[in-house]
Design a protein around this motif. Structure first.
Motif, PDB file in Angstrom:
ATOM      1  N   SER A   5       0.733  -1.288  -0.071  1.00 35.56           N
ATOM      2  CA  SER A   5      -0.157  -0.059  -0.133  1.00 35.56           C
ATOM      3  C   SER A   5       0.871   1.068  -0.119  1.00 35.56           C
ATOM      4  CB  SER A   5      -0.889  -0.028   1.249  1.00 35.56           C
ATOM      5  OG  SER A   5      -1.990  -0.588   0.987  1.00 35.56           O
ATOM      6  N   TYR A   6       0.174   2.382  -0.476  1.00 32.77           N
ATOM      7  CA  TYR A   6       0.990   3.649  -0.470  1.00 32.77           C
ATOM      8  C   TYR A   6       0.663   4.496   0.600  1.00 32.77           C
ATOM      9  CZ  TYR A   6       2.704   3.331  -5.362  1.00 32.77           C
ATOM     10  OH  TYR A   6       3.269   3.013  -6.531  1.00 32.77           O
ATOM     11  N   GLY A   7       1.776   5.213   0.887  1.00 35.06           N
ATOM     12  CA  GLY A   7       1.705   6.221   1.931  1.00 35.06           C
ATOM     13  C   GLY A   7       2.237   7.556   1.804  1.00 35.06           C
ATOM     14  N   LEU A   8       2.509   8.113   2.515  1.00 33.41           N
ATOM     15  CA  LEU A   8       3.264   9.560   2.453  1.00 33.41           C
ATOM     16  C   LEU A   8       4.767   9.604   2.616  1.00 33.41           C
ATOM     17  CD1 LEU A   8       0.450  11.654   4.203  1.00 33.41           C
ATOM     18  CD2 LEU A   8       0.792  11.429   1.697  1.00 33.41           C
ATOM     19  N   VAL A   9       5.611   9.655   1.643  1.00 36.16           N
ATOM     20  CA  VAL A   9       7.146   9.520   1.880  1.00 36.16           C
ATOM     21  C   VAL A   9       7.415  11.136   1.568  1.00 36.16           C
ATOM     22  CG1 VAL A   9       9.167   9.076   0.739  1.00 36.16           C
ATOM     23  CG2 VAL A   9       7.242   7.520   0.910  1.00 36.16           C
ATOM     24  N   CYS A  10       7.924  11.793   2.629  1.00 37.28           N
ATOM     25  CA  CYS A  10       7.917  13.240   2.659  1.00 37.28           C
ATOM     26  C   CYS A  10       9.224  13.838   3.108  1.00 37.28           C
ATOM     27  CB  CYS A  10       6.864  13.649   3.886  1.00 37.28           C
ATOM     28  SG  CYS A  10       5.309  13.038   3.681  1.00 37.28           S
ATOM     29  N   ASN A  11       9.457  15.155   3.238  1.00 37.14           N
ATOM     30  CA  ASN A  11      10.650  15.911   3.377  1.00 37.14           C
ATOM     31  C   ASN A  11      10.096  16.774   4.783  1.00 37.14           C
ATOM     32  OD1 ASN A  11       9.222  18.106   2.444  1.00 37.14           O
ATOM     33  ND2 ASN A  11      10.214  18.225   0.532  1.00 37.14           N
ATOM     34  N   ARG A  12       8.850  16.522   5.324  1.00 32.39           N
ATOM     35  CA  ARG A  12       8.470  17.135   6.522  1.00 32.39           C
ATOM     36  C   ARG A  12       7.367  16.369   7.425  1.00 32.39           C
ATOM     37  NH1 ARG A  12       5.975  21.774   2.766  1.00 32.39           N
ATOM     38  NH2 ARG A  12       7.769  21.078   1.496  1.00 32.39           N
ATOM     39  N   PRO A  13       7.253  16.533   8.648  1.00 32.76           N
ATOM     40  CA  PRO A  13       6.136  15.602   9.190  1.00 32.76           C
ATOM     41  C   PRO A  13       4.767  15.711   8.836  1.00 32.76           C
ATOM     42  CG  PRO A  13       7.620  16.936  10.725  1.00 32.76           C
ATOM     43  CD  PRO A  13       7.794  17.771   9.228  1.00 32.76           C
ATOM     44  N   VAL A  14       4.091  14.817   8.642  1.00 30.02           N
ATOM     45  CA  VAL A  14       2.743  14.915   8.479  1.00 30.02           C
ATOM     46  C   VAL A  14       2.056  13.600   9.247  1.00 30.02           C
ATOM     47  CG1 VAL A  14       0.873  14.078   6.508  1.00 30.02           C
ATOM     48  CG2 VAL A  14       3.180  15.466   5.989  1.00 30.02           C
ATOM     49  N   GLU A  15       1.131  14.239  10.234  1.00 28.81           N
ATOM     50  CA  GLU A  15       0.082  13.649  10.802  1.00 28.81           C
ATOM     51  C   GLU A  15      -1.276  13.864  10.859  1.00 28.81           C
ATOM     52  OE1 GLU A  15       1.932  13.740  14.798  1.00 28.81           O
ATOM     53  OE2 GLU A  15       3.493  12.604  14.504  1.00 28.81           O
ATOM     54  N   SER A  16      -1.588  15.048  10.324  1.00 27.58           N
ATOM     55  CA  SER A  16      -2.819  15.524  10.423  1.00 27.58           C
ATOM     56  C   SER A  16      -3.335  16.054   8.975  1.00 27.58           C
ATOM     57  CB  SER A  16      -3.135  16.677  11.485  1.00 27.58           C
ATOM     58  OG  SER A  16      -2.314  17.734  11.353  1.00 27.58           O
ATOM     59  N   ALA A  17      -4.823  16.421   8.589  1.00 24.37           N
ATOM     60  CA  ALA A  17      -5.158  17.159   7.722  1.00 24.37           C
ATOM     61  C   ALA A  17      -4.608  18.644   7.836  1.00 24.37           C
ATOM     62  CB  ALA A  17      -6.660  17.207   7.708  1.00 24.37           C
ATOM     63  N   ALA A  18      -4.312  19.250   9.031  1.00 22.22           N
ATOM     64  CA  ALA A  18      -3.677  20.378   9.054  1.00 22.22           C
ATOM     65  C   ALA A  18      -2.444  20.354   8.473  1.00 22.22           C
ATOM     66  CB  ALA A  18      -3.661  20.885  10.554  1.00 22.22           C
ATOM     67  N   ASP A  19      -1.645  19.326   8.693  1.00 22.58           N
ATOM     68  CA  ASP A  19      -0.095  19.363   8.163  1.00 22.58           C
ATOM     69  C   ASP A  19      -0.251  19.346   6.572  1.00 22.58           C
ATOM     70  OD1 ASP A  19       0.624  19.049  10.708  1.00 22.58           O
ATOM     71  OD2 ASP A  19       0.705  16.902  10.921  1.00 22.58           O
ATOM     72  N   LEU A  20      -1.156  18.797   6.028  1.00 24.48           N
ATOM     73  CA  LEU A  20      -1.489  18.447   4.555  1.00 24.48           C
ATOM     74  C   LEU A  20      -1.736  19.651   3.931  1.00 24.48           C
ATOM     75  CD1 LEU A  20      -2.690  14.843   4.444  1.00 24.48           C
ATOM     76  CD2 LEU A  20      -0.712  15.565   3.502  1.00 24.48           C
ATOM     77  N   SER A  21      -2.538  20.692   4.490  1.00 25.97           N
ATOM     78  CA  SER A  21      -3.147  21.700   4.211  1.00 25.97           C
ATOM     79  C   SER A  21      -2.443  22.369   3.216  1.00 25.97           C
ATOM     80  CB  SER A  21      -3.767  22.609   5.055  1.00 25.97           C
ATOM     81  OG  SER A  21      -4.530  23.703   4.566  1.00 25.97           O
ATOM     82  N   GLY A  22      -2.638  22.679   2.053  1.00 22.50           N
ATOM     83  CA  GLY A  22      -1.699  23.524   1.140  1.00 22.50           C
ATOM     84  C   GLY A  22      -0.506  22.829   0.518  1.00 22.50           C
TER      85      GLY A  22
END
Length: 379
Positions: free
Chosen positions: A156-173
């Motif tokens: 399954s696919y997830g989020l491979v990032c250069n910053r923390p993501v745990e909430s919808a607020a983190d993803l906003s924008g």
């Protein structure tokens, strides 16, 4: 003179035998040579040779003969005999196939019973669906001069990032690189912006901050050499694998094979279908553990983001059916998705006792591939 004729005939027979033995099928695959997928493709090539007792051989061309975007057309035109076809790259050519492909996030609604087995469940269900429940899918492949021989894909696919993501607020924008339309819609639903780019551009995009995350399976960090630019990972969302028609065969090539050879090719394809989800799931935990040892932070989605994702999945099933009817005249999308959901439930049960790659390959063969009528399929 008689002896010379006999010798000549014997020599000609030897040449004929050698020509049969020497027939090599070209397999185009867009992954880099060092990827896990290419490792499994090489096993597939060995299986074809063994199963046909050397009558057929497969030469694997990783990331050279055709790239992902070129594979379907190149396979159609005979530039390759076998191709790793990402139908999601070609929505207009494969709309019925992509109704099921785009519903991959349904796995997230099956909960713990599929965790760590998502790819095994999905590829079994999708292969059975395409062979036996979707005549329109096979007609689409036929129009592209291709013959379907099974679906495969990783974890399954997830989020491979250069910053923390745990909430919808983190993803906003945030800008997310996505490789399929369902993840693009999820990205927008959680307030982020989807970005489409070639897989070969992911490293630069993540390292330069062009995107904040890539929607990706964790073993792809190894496959595409992203380890140096990943700082944060969250595999809880969005979920769902990226399925492909992994061993589609050029229709002219398929027709030139004997019924026995077609059966053997399907046997090899069943092992290939099993090999990729198996190797991905085997490496999933290792890749994440090694990333953590390098200082990469592993995050988990908060309950609100999980709830938003689950609500999106249910809503998106209606959207897929309506959208594909509107854009591509897929008239029975709702029926197809309902049928496919039942197959996912079936395969969630079937894979529970599987504890080896060979067991998975045998399960796929016995339940699906052995039941394909090679005197009719693709002809």
């Amino acid at each position: 003179m008689k002896r010379l004729v006999i010798v000549a005939l014997a020599m000609l027979s030897g040449v004929a035998a050698l020509s049969v033995e020497a027939r090599t099928l070209r397999y185009a695959i867009g992954h880099p040579p060092s990827s896990f997928v290419v490792d499994v493709a090489k096993q597939y090539a060995e299986s074809v040779s063994e199963l046909t007792e050397g009558d057929l051989k497969v030469r694997v061309f990783p990331m050279s003969l055709l790239n992902f975007a070129e594979t379907s057309g190149g396979l159609r035109d005979g530039m390759a005999d076998i191709g790793f076809v990402l139908t999601s790259y070609f929505p207009a050519e494969f709309p019925h196939s992509n109704v099921a492909v785009e519903s991959s996030m349904l796995l997230g609604l099956l909960g713990d019973k599929v965790r760590g087995k998502e790819g095994m469940v999905f590829m079994g269900a999708l292969s059975e669906f395409t062979f036996f429940h979707c005549p329109e899918c096979n007609q689409e492949f036929a129009k592209q001069n291709q013959v379907y021989t099974g679906s495969t894909g990783g974890s399954s696919y997830g989020l491979v990032c250069n910053r923390p993501v745990e909430s919808a607020a983190d993803l906003s924008g945030m800008r997310l690189r996505v490789g399929a339309a369902n993840w693009s819609r999820w990205t927008e639903a959680v307030g982020a912006s989807p970005v489409t780019m070639s897989a070969n551009e992911m490293y630069e995009a993540l390292s330069q901050g062009v995107v904040g995350c890539i929607v990706l399976a964790s073993p792809e960090i190894h496959n595409f050499g992203l380890a140096d630019v990943v700082t944060d990972i969250n595999m809880d969302v969005p979920g769902g694998p990226m399925p492909v028609a992994g061993t589609n065969i050029n229709a002219d090539t398929w027709k030139s094979l004997s019924p026995q050879q077609r059966t053997r090719m399907l046997r090899a394809a069943s092992a290939f279908t099993a090999g990729i989800p198996w190797i991905y799931h085997q490496h999933e935990d290792r890749i994440l553990s090694e990333a953590e040892q390098r200082g990469v932070k592993i995050h988990h989605a908060d309950p609100d983001l999980v709830a938003k994702t689950n609500a999106f999945i249910e809503k998106d099933m209606d959207f897929i059916a309506t959208d594909y009817e509107k854009r591509y005249n897929v008239s029975r999308g709702q029926e197809m998705i309902a049928d496919f959901r039942e197959l996912l439930e079936k395969w969630a049960g079937l894979v529970q006792s599987v504890d080896s790659e060979q067991q998975l390959a045998d399960l796929y063969w016995n339940e699906i591939f052995s039941k394909v009528d090679v005197s009719k399929h693709g002809l």
